[in-house]
Write a protein that holds these residues in place. Structure first.
Motif, mmCIF file in Angstrom:
data_model
loop_
_atom_site.group_PDB
_atom_site.id
_atom_site.type_symbol
_atom_site.label_atom_id
_atom_site.label_comp_id
_atom_site.label_asym_id
_atom_site.label_seq_id
_atom_site.Cartn_x
_atom_site.Cartn_y
_atom_site.Cartn_z
ATOM 1 N N PRO A 117 0.812 -1.221 0.000
ATOM 2 C CA PRO A 117 0.000 0.000 0.000
ATOM 3 C C PRO A 117 0.844 1.269 0.000
ATOM 4 C CG PRO A 117 -0.028 -1.016 2.159
ATOM 5 C CD PRO A 117 0.713 -1.956 1.255
ATOM 6 N N ARG A 118 0.326 2.307 -0.671
ATOM 7 C CA ARG A 118 0.975 3.624 -0.689
ATOM 8 C C ARG A 118 0.434 4.524 0.406
ATOM 9 N NH1 ARG A 118 0.564 5.814 -6.580
ATOM 10 N NH2 ARG A 118 1.469 7.572 -5.514
ATOM 11 N N VAL A 119 -0.703 4.153 0.969
ATOM 12 C CA VAL A 119 -1.348 4.917 2.030
ATOM 13 C C VAL A 119 -1.741 3.920 3.109
ATOM 14 C CG1 VAL A 119 -3.370 6.301 2.629
ATOM 15 C CG2 VAL A 119 -2.255 6.625 0.413
ATOM 16 N N LEU A 120 -1.459 4.259 4.350
ATOM 17 C CA LEU A 120 -1.828 3.381 5.458
ATOM 18 C C LEU A 120 -2.724 4.107 6.449
ATOM 19 C CD1 LEU A 120 1.614 1.707 6.266
ATOM 20 C CD2 LEU A 120 -0.369 0.639 5.162
ATOM 21 N N THR A 126 -0.689 5.872 18.489
ATOM 22 C CA THR A 126 0.324 4.808 18.544
ATOM 23 C C THR A 126 0.957 4.481 17.198
ATOM 24 O OG1 THR A 126 -1.277 3.031 18.158
ATOM 25 C CG2 THR A 126 -0.910 3.718 20.462
ATOM 26 N N GLY A 127 0.368 4.971 16.113
ATOM 27 C CA GLY A 127 0.907 4.654 14.794
ATOM 28 C C GLY A 127 0.613 3.230 14.343
ATOM 29 N N GLU A 128 -0.316 2.566 15.027
ATOM 30 C CA GLU A 128 -0.667 1.200 14.650
ATOM 31 C C GLU A 128 -1.710 1.211 13.540
ATOM 32 O OE1 GLU A 128 -0.325 -1.487 18.554
ATOM 33 O OE2 GLU A 128 -1.785 0.153 18.725
ATOM 34 N N ARG A 129 -1.627 0.213 12.678
ATOM 35 C CA ARG A 129 -2.576 0.093 11.570
ATOM 36 C C ARG A 129 -3.955 -0.292 12.096
ATOM 37 N NH1 ARG A 129 -1.889 -2.519 5.724
ATOM 38 N NH2 ARG A 129 -3.850 -1.707 4.904
ATOM 39 N N VAL A 130 -4.989 0.291 11.504
ATOM 40 C CA VAL A 130 -6.367 -0.031 11.875
ATOM 41 C C VAL A 130 -7.049 -0.780 10.734
ATOM 42 C CG1 VAL A 130 -6.596 1.923 13.449
ATOM 43 C CG2 VAL A 130 -7.281 2.181 11.062
#
Length: 160
Positions: A117-120, A126-130
């Protein structure tokens, strides 16, 4: 206010919320404009430069997103320039975040690319992925296999 096409007017009057949503977010450019707004774009030039979209198409899409309450305009002026409009997501536009996350999840799972992915979508704290999830009224995550779309009596009375 731009004049609505008869097709759009019918879509917006339809009892089906999915059809009404598609009346507002009618094409891929609309979703990409919303994505860029989430990424911080706010001026016509920023949207145009990030998307490589023709100015007339961008102008039409921005007007429609403003008309339907996804974006709002606010005037700004750079030194030595004329006053222009900036675009910001409204609360309704911000609620599209879950839709965008769900679309990204689906695309990564079913239309994958080697480079990733180019966008997360990450939490601010926390900077954790949702992830997007189906959630029942008490707040429990429900597997998609345990959810069904059911027609209501109102749906049977109204045409698509």
């Amino acid at each position: 206010m731009p004049r609505q096409s008869p097709t759009l007017a019918r879509a917006l009057e339809n009892p089906c919320a999915i059809i009404r949503s598609l009346g507002v977010l009618s094409d891929s450019w609309s979703f990409l404009i919303v994505r860029e707004a989430f990424l911080g774009a706010g001026t016509f030039a920023q949207f145009r430069d990030q998307l490589g979209i023709a100015s007339d198409v961008l102008s039409t899409r921005l007007s429609a997103l403003v008309e339907h309450g996804v974006l709002q305009k606010s005037p700004y002026r750079e030194p030595g320039q004329r006053t222009r409009d900036a675009y910001q997501l409204t609360p309704a536009g911000e609620e599209l975040k879950v839709v965008m996350v769900a679309m990204q999840q689906w695309g990564e799972a079913h239309v994958p690319q080697m480079q990733g992915p180019r966008v997360l979508p990450l939490t601010v704290e926390t900077g954790e992925r949702v992830r997007a999830a189906l959630v029942d009224p008490p707040g429990r995550i429900v597997p998609d296999t345990d959810v069904a779309f059911i027609r209501t009596d109102a749906a049977e009375a109204a045409p698509l």
